[in-house]
Structures are given as structure tokens and as C-alpha cells.
Design a protein around this motif. Structure first.
Motif, short mmCIF file in Angstrom:
data_model
loop_
_atom_site.label_atom_id
_atom_site.label_comp_id
_atom_site.label_asym_id
_atom_site.label_seq_id
_atom_site.Cartn_x
_atom_site.Cartn_y
_atom_site.Cartn_z
N GLU A 9 0.83 -1.20 0.00
CA GLU A 9 0.00 0.00 0.00
C GLU A 9 0.86 1.25 0.00
OE1 GLU A 9 -3.85 -0.42 2.44
OE2 GLU A 9 -2.36 -1.58 3.59
N THR A 10 0.27 2.36 -0.46
CA THR A 10 0.94 3.66 -0.47
C THR A 10 -0.01 4.70 0.11
OG1 THR A 10 2.23 3.08 -2.44
CG2 THR A 10 2.06 5.41 -1.88
N PHE A 11 0.50 5.50 1.05
CA PHE A 11 -0.30 6.54 1.67
C PHE A 11 0.40 7.88 1.48
CE2 PHE A 11 -0.90 2.59 4.00
CZ PHE A 11 -2.28 2.50 4.13
N GLU A 12 -0.37 8.92 1.13
CA GLU A 12 0.19 10.27 1.04
C GLU A 12 -0.40 11.10 2.17
OE1 GLU A 12 0.61 14.09 -2.00
OE2 GLU A 12 0.45 12.06 -2.80
N LEU A 13 0.49 11.74 2.94
CA LEU A 13 0.07 12.56 4.06
C LEU A 13 0.38 14.02 3.80
CD1 LEU A 13 1.42 10.47 7.12
CD2 LEU A 13 -0.71 10.17 5.85
N GLY A 14 -0.59 14.88 4.06
CA GLY A 14 -0.39 16.31 4.03
C GLY A 14 -0.43 16.85 5.44
N PRO A 15 -0.27 18.17 5.62
CA PRO A 15 -0.27 18.75 6.97
C PRO A 15 -1.49 18.34 7.78
CG PRO A 15 0.41 20.38 5.36
CD PRO A 15 -0.07 19.18 4.58
N GLY A 16 -1.25 17.81 8.96
CA GLY A 16 -2.34 17.38 9.83
C GLY A 16 -2.72 15.92 9.68
N ASP A 17 -2.26 15.26 8.63
CA ASP A 17 -2.55 13.84 8.43
C ASP A 17 -1.57 12.99 9.24
OD1 ASP A 17 -4.50 14.57 6.61
OD2 ASP A 17 -3.20 14.27 4.86
N SER A 18 -2.01 11.79 9.61
CA SER A 18 -1.14 10.91 10.38
C SER A 18 -1.36 9.46 9.98
CB SER A 18 -1.39 11.09 11.89
OG SER A 18 -2.71 10.68 12.23
N LEU A 19 -0.40 8.62 10.34
CA LEU A 19 -0.48 7.19 10.05
C LEU A 19 0.21 6.43 11.18
CD1 LEU A 19 -1.42 5.15 7.83
CD2 LEU A 19 0.95 5.17 6.99
N TYR A 20 -0.44 5.40 11.66
CA TYR A 20 0.11 4.54 12.73
C TYR A 20 0.22 3.14 12.15
CZ TYR A 20 0.79 2.91 17.57
OH TYR A 20 1.30 2.38 18.73
N TYR A 21 1.40 2.52 12.24
CA TYR A 21 1.56 1.22 11.60
C TYR A 21 2.56 0.34 12.33
CZ TYR A 21 5.43 3.87 9.47
OH TYR A 21 6.52 4.67 9.25
N ASP A 22 2.47 -0.96 12.06
CA ASP A 22 3.42 -1.94 12.59
C ASP A 22 4.65 -1.97 11.70
OD1 ASP A 22 1.78 -2.92 14.74
OD2 ASP A 22 0.55 -3.93 13.24
N THR A 23 5.83 -1.90 12.31
CA THR A 23 7.05 -1.78 11.52
C THR A 23 7.62 -3.12 11.07
OG1 THR A 23 8.28 -1.63 13.60
CG2 THR A 23 7.68 0.44 12.50
N VAL A 24 6.96 -4.22 11.42
CA VAL A 24 7.41 -5.51 10.88
C VAL A 24 7.06 -5.61 9.40
CG1 VAL A 24 7.32 -6.76 13.05
CG2 VAL A 24 5.27 -6.63 11.63
N VAL A 25 6.13 -4.77 8.95
CA VAL A 25 5.79 -4.69 7.53
C VAL A 25 6.80 -3.76 6.86
CG1 VAL A 25 4.04 -4.02 5.84
CG2 VAL A 25 3.34 -5.08 8.01
N PRO A 26 7.41 -4.16 5.74
CA PRO A 26 8.37 -3.29 5.06
C PRO A 26 7.77 -1.93 4.75
CG PRO A 26 8.46 -5.51 4.15
CD PRO A 26 7.27 -5.47 5.08
N HIS A 27 8.53 -0.87 5.01
CA HIS A 27 8.00 0.48 4.86
C HIS A 27 9.11 1.47 4.59
CE1 HIS A 27 9.27 0.02 9.04
NE2 HIS A 27 9.53 1.34 9.03
N GLN A 28 8.74 2.62 4.08
CA GLN A 28 9.66 3.74 3.93
C GLN A 28 8.87 5.03 3.87
OE1 GLN A 28 11.48 5.31 0.54
NE2 GLN A 28 10.43 4.03 -0.95
#
Length: 201
Positions: free
Chosen positions: A163-182
């Protein structure tokens, strides 16, 4: 906050402090480079370069080393051992915080980290203000724990598994880091995020 577009390395002194702390903890626990290599999956050459501050450090190897030593990430990064709250005033952010060499490894796409809790020992979270340079493309990271990302200004893209998420000012994302991410900047300007990293002891 002043950015540092032209460098992926922290100051020699900061890198040296982290490397010396890793070596000291390793030797205190009677762990050889060979044993630490087996625990981390890193080569003895890579570990020796980190201990002598001859390589760019990034978050994933530091977390891996910390866990292999039975330590928190903050134990490797902290300069002070404070028992009380850790206060960082906005006007003192850059002078109070150390750029921790948590870079992308690419000469044109650094991530500049400013620690917000260096003075708080025995903590379970590590909060950072991070400046994400444009084109900060890097390999996907994976490590045990959780991360919370809050976009303060600009825009960032977070790749998370498929998946791909785009965050702008005020947006947030909480995730488990065992999943590959950048995390990378979405546009042509430096973006700033608040990142809170939890790594289990």
C-alpha cells in the motif's frame, strides 16, 4: 529549523558517540563482533565501521543492534541520563537535539532527525522531528515495533507493504514496523514530520 541538504552524515562527534556507546555496551556484555554479527545478520566489517564512526547510520541497523544487545534504541542515542521529564522548547530544538545519523545512505536524499527525548531514560518511545528531503527514496525497512507519523508541513509518501499513503499537513499514520515500509517526500520541497518510534525491549 535549518536543513542540511548536502550531507547524509551527522557530525563526527555525534557519530563517534553512538559508535563508542555500541562498542562499550558490547564489551560490557562480553559480546564479540562475531557474536554480534550472528545476532544481527550484519557483517563484522559493517559493525566495526559503525563502532569507529566510519559509516552512515540509519534507523533499522541501530534498532537491530540495540535489540541484539538487549537495549532500547534510546540507549544508543542518548547523551544524558535524566530521570525526570524531557522538555524541548521550540526555540531550542536544534541546539538541544542531536542529528543522529539516521540517514538514507544516499548522498542527495538525507533524513535529518532531531530527537525530542534524549534526556528521558527508561522510555518506551522515541519521538523525533524529521526533515524529509525531496527524492528521499530508499530501500524498504522492517523491524519489530510500531511507528506513528504526523505530517507537520509539506507532504510525504509512506510505502507500507503493497500500500501507499500520502500525508499532508495534519494527516497521520500509525503502523506496525514488521511490515516493510519507507517514508519519502511527496514533492520538491523539504517536508517535516513528527515520528514516534516504539521498539519492544
Amino acid at each position: 529549523m535549518t536543513s542540511n541538504k548536502g550531507s547524509t552524515k551527522i557530525s563526527d562527534q555525534s557519530a563517534s558517540n553512538v559508535g563508542q556507546r555500541i562498542k562499550s555496551l558490547r564489551e560490557t556484555h562480553n559480546i564479540s563482533l562475531e557474536e554480534l554479527s550472528q545476532r544481527t545478520g550484519m557483517t563484522t566489517e559493517e559493525l566495526a565501521q559503525i563502532e569507529t564512526a566510519n559509516t552512515v547510520l540509519n534507523l533499522t541497523p541501530l534498532i537491530t543492534i540495540a535489540r541484539a544487545l538487549g537495549m532500547r534504541l534510546g540507549t544508543l542515542l542518548d547523551d544524558d541520563d535524566g530521570m525526570g521529564p524531557a522538555l524541548t522548547k521550540a526555540c531550542d530544538l536544534e541546539s538541544a537535539s542531536r542529528r543522529t545519523a539516521l540517514a538514507t545512505g544516499s548522498s542527495d536524499a538525507p533524513l535529518d532527525f532531531f530527537s525530542l527525548a534524549e534526556g528521558k531514560i527508561s522510555r518506551h518511545m522515541d519521538p523525533f522531528i524529521i526533515e524529509v528531503a525531496p527524492n528521499a527514496q530508499r530501500k524498504l525497512d522492517t523491524h519489530e515495533g510500531e511507528e506513528f507519523i504526523y505530517c507537520m508541513n509539506g507532504a510525504v509518501v509512506i510505502e507500507y507493504g503493497t500500500e501507499t499513503f500520502e500525508l499532508g499537513p495534519g494527516d497521520s499514520l500509525y503502523y506496525d514496523t514488521v511490515v516493510p515500509h519507507q517514508v519519502r517526500a511527496a514533492g520538491d520541497e523539504i517536508s517535516t514530520i513528527l515520528a514516534v518510534v516504539y521498539t519492544p525491549a
